[in-house]
Design an enzyme around this catalytic site. Structure first.
Site: not given
Ligand SMILES: Cc1ncc(COP(=O)(O)O)c(C=O)c1O
Length: 458
Positions: A94-95, A232, A303
Site C-alpha cells: 500500500g505504501s 486488511h 520497480n
Molecule cells: C491508511 C493507510 N495507508 C497506507 C498503508 C500502507 O500499506 P502497506 O502496509 O501495505 O504499505 C496503510 C497500512 O496499513 C494504511 O493504514
C-alpha cells in the site's frame, strides 16, 4: 499416479493441498469460531482464508511464473471491476501504491497541471505515515489540516483556509475504513482544479453515496490505492494496488511501477505492442531510430511489481470481500451497542460513520474523554495485559514524530499547518482502537467491551 498428464498431476497436487488446508489450517475461515477462553489473545486483525487461497497459491507455485503473469493480470482486472474503475495495477505494498500515486502526479505528460517541487498537497496529520511521506519524497510540501471527531476524518470546513497558489492536490485516507466527506472534498477539488488521491488502504468494501449514486470508495479519486498487508480486508501477504480511471494517469502509473519505462508490454512478453523497434529518431528524448522501446524510460520510476503467487491468493480473497466487510460491520455494531452506555456517561467518544457512507470498518476507534480520570495508557495496558491487542491511530499527530521534528523542536521536514491540530493532538494522546475483523465474533466482542468498561470504571 504414474502416467498422469501434467494437468491431471497438477489437479491431484492442488486437491491434496486443499485437503491439507482443511486439516491443518482449519481456524482461519469465516465458518468456525475459534474456541475462546477468557484471557486468550484477541488480535486486532488477521488473515481470513480457507482452502481456496492455498489451492490458488499451489497452482501458481506449480506454474512457477513468479513475476506478474496470468494470475496478476486476472487479479488486476478483478480489482478494477470490484472498485468500479478502468485500471488497477498490483504492486508490492500500500505504501508503494501511495508513492506511485503521488509520483504519477509529477509526470511531464500532465503538463502545467503536474506536481512540481515546492507545490503543496493538502492532507491530515492524524493518519498513516505513508499517506504523507510520498508527498515529501517527491519534494512537495504537505499542508496539514485537522480532523473532526468522531469521524476521525478531515474537517472539511478547514480546507478553504489551507489552499494557496501552490496547492496542486489533496491526499486523504478513509480513516479506519470510514470514508471522508467525499462530496465536500470533490467539490473543493473541482473549485480549485486539484488532483485527489484517495488512500483506500483501510477501506476496501466501503461505500459512499454521491449525487444519489452509491459507489465503492476508491472510485472517487483521480488515483486511489489499496493495501493487502494481512490485517486488511483482503490479503496477498505483502501487496497493494493503485487505481485510475483516466487512461493517461493509468499509463503513467504503470510506467512508474515498472522501472519508469515507456513500453506497456507485460513482464516476460516481448513486442506485444508491435512497436518495439519502430520509433523514429528523437521520438523519445534524443534516442536513435529503432531504439528498443522496452528500454525506453519516460519517468524516473521504480520497480514495485508484485508476484503472481500473491495475485493468486488475492483472487481467492476477492471472492470473500463482501462477507469480510459484512462481518466487520456486524462486529462494529456489537461493540458500538455494548459501549454506548460508556459514551452516555461521558467516559468515551464513540466513532461515527460519515453521512452518506457505509463503512467497511478496519477497526473500532475509541477516544477517552480528557476529564474522565483514566489515561489511554492505563486503559491500553489493562486490555493488553488481559490479551486484547490494541492499536493507536497510527502516527497520532505526525508533525510530532521524530521524522518531522527533533526533541529540541528543530523541524526536519518542510511542511505547513493550516489552523491548529488540536484534534490530531487529542487523538495522539487519548485514542486507541480495537479490532473488528471477521474472526472476532460475538463472544470476543462481549469480552473486549466488558474489559473496556472495567478499565474505565475501576
Ligand atoms: C491508511 C493507510 N495507508 C497506507 C498503508 C500502507 O500499506 P502497506 O502496509 O501495505 O504499505 C496503510 C497500512 O496499513 C494504511 O493504514
Amino acid at each position: 499416479m504414474a502416467g498422469a498428464t501434467e494437468k491431471e498431476r497438477r489437479s491431484q497436487i492442488v486437491e491434496l493441498a486443499r485437503q491439507y488446508a482443511k486439516e491443518f489450517h482449519p481456524l482461519h475461515d469465516f465458518d468456525r469460531e475459534e474456541p475462546f477462553n477468557e484471557g486468550d489473545r484477541i488480535s486486532y486483525a488477521g488473515r481470513v482464508y480457507d482452502d481456496d487461497e492455498i489451492a490458488n497459491l499451489i497452482e501458481a507455485a506449480l506454474e512457477f511464473w513468479l513475476t506478474p503473469g496470468r494470475f496478476a493480470r486476472d487479479f488486476e482486472r478483478s480489482l478494477a471491476r470490484a472498485i468500479g474503475v478502468n485500471s488497477a495495477f498490483y504492486c508490492s505494498s500500500g505504501s508503494a501504491a501511495n508513492l506511485l500515486a503521488v509520483s504519477a502526479l509529477t509526470s511531464p505528460l500532465l503538463g502545467d497541471h503536474r506536481l512540481l517541487k515546492g507545490d503543496e498537497v493538502i492532507t491530515v496529520a492524524a493518519g498513516f505515515p505513508t499517506t504523507v511521506f510520498p508527498i515529501v519524497q517527491n519534494g512537495a510540501i504537505p499542508v496539514f489540516v485537522d480532523i473532526s471527531l468522531p469521524t476521525y476524518n478531515v474537517d472539511v470546513s478547514l480546507l478553504e483556509n489551507a489552499v494557496s497558489h501552490r496547492t496542486k492536490a489533496i491526499a486523504l485516507a478513509h480513516t479506519l475504513g470510514n470514508p471522508f466527506d467525499v462530496g465536500a472534498v470533490k467539490a473543493f477539488c473541482k473549485k480549485y482544479n486539484l488532483w485527489l488521491i484517495e488512500d483506500n488502504c483501510d477501506a476496501f468494501g466501503s461505500e459512499y453515496t454521491l449525487d444519489g449514486k452509491t459507489a465503492m470508495s476508491g472510485s472517487f479519486g483521480d488515483i486511489s490505492t489499496l493495501s493487502f498487508y494481512p490485517p486488511h480486508h483482503i490479503t496477498t501477504g505483502e501487496g497493494g494496488a493503485v487505481f485510475a480511471n483516466d487512461p493517461l494517469l493509468a499509463k503513467i502509473l504503470l510506467s512508474f511501477r515498472d522501472w519508469g519505462r515507456d513500453c506497456v508490454c507485460p513482464s516476460g512478453k516481448d513486442n506485444v505492442c508491435g512497436d518495439r523497434f519502430n520509433a523514429a529518431a528523437n521520438t523519445y528524448g534524443q534516442l536513435p531510430a529503432g531504439f528498443d522501446h522496452k528500454y525506453t524510460y519516460s519517468h524516473i520510476g521504480y520497480n514495485f511489481q508484485a508476484t503472481d503467487l500473491g495475485a493468486a491468493i488475492g483472487l481467492a480473497q476477492l471472492k470473500k470481500l463482501a462477507a469480510n466487510a459484512a462481518a466487520r460491520r456486524e462486529n462494529f455494531a456489537r461493540i458500538f451497542a455494548a459501549l454506548k452506555p460508556l459514551e452516555d456517561c461521558g467516559a468515551i467518544i464513540l466513532p461515527q460513520a460519515t453521512p452518506r457512507s457505509n463503512p467497511s470498518w478496519f477497526g473500532f476507534p475509541i477516544t477517552i474523554r480528557e476529564n474522565w480520570g483514566r489515561s489511554r495508557l492505563e486503559v491500553v495496558r489493562f486490555l493488553e495485559d488481559r490479551g486484547v491487542q490494541t492499536r493507536l491511530l497510527f502516527a497520532g499527530n505526525i508533525v510530532r514524530q521524530p521524522a518531522f521534528v527533533t526533541s529540541g523542536g528543530q523541524k526536519l521536514v518542510d511542511f505547513r499547518v493550516a489552523g491548529d491540530l488540536a484534534n490530531s493532538d487529542r487523538v495522539m494522546n487519548d485514542t486507541f482502537w480495537i479490532g473488528v475483523y471477521p474472526r472476532i465474533g460475538k463472544r470476543r466482542c462481549e469480552y473486549m467491551t466488558g474489559l473496556i468498561a472495567q478499565a474505565l470504571n475501576q
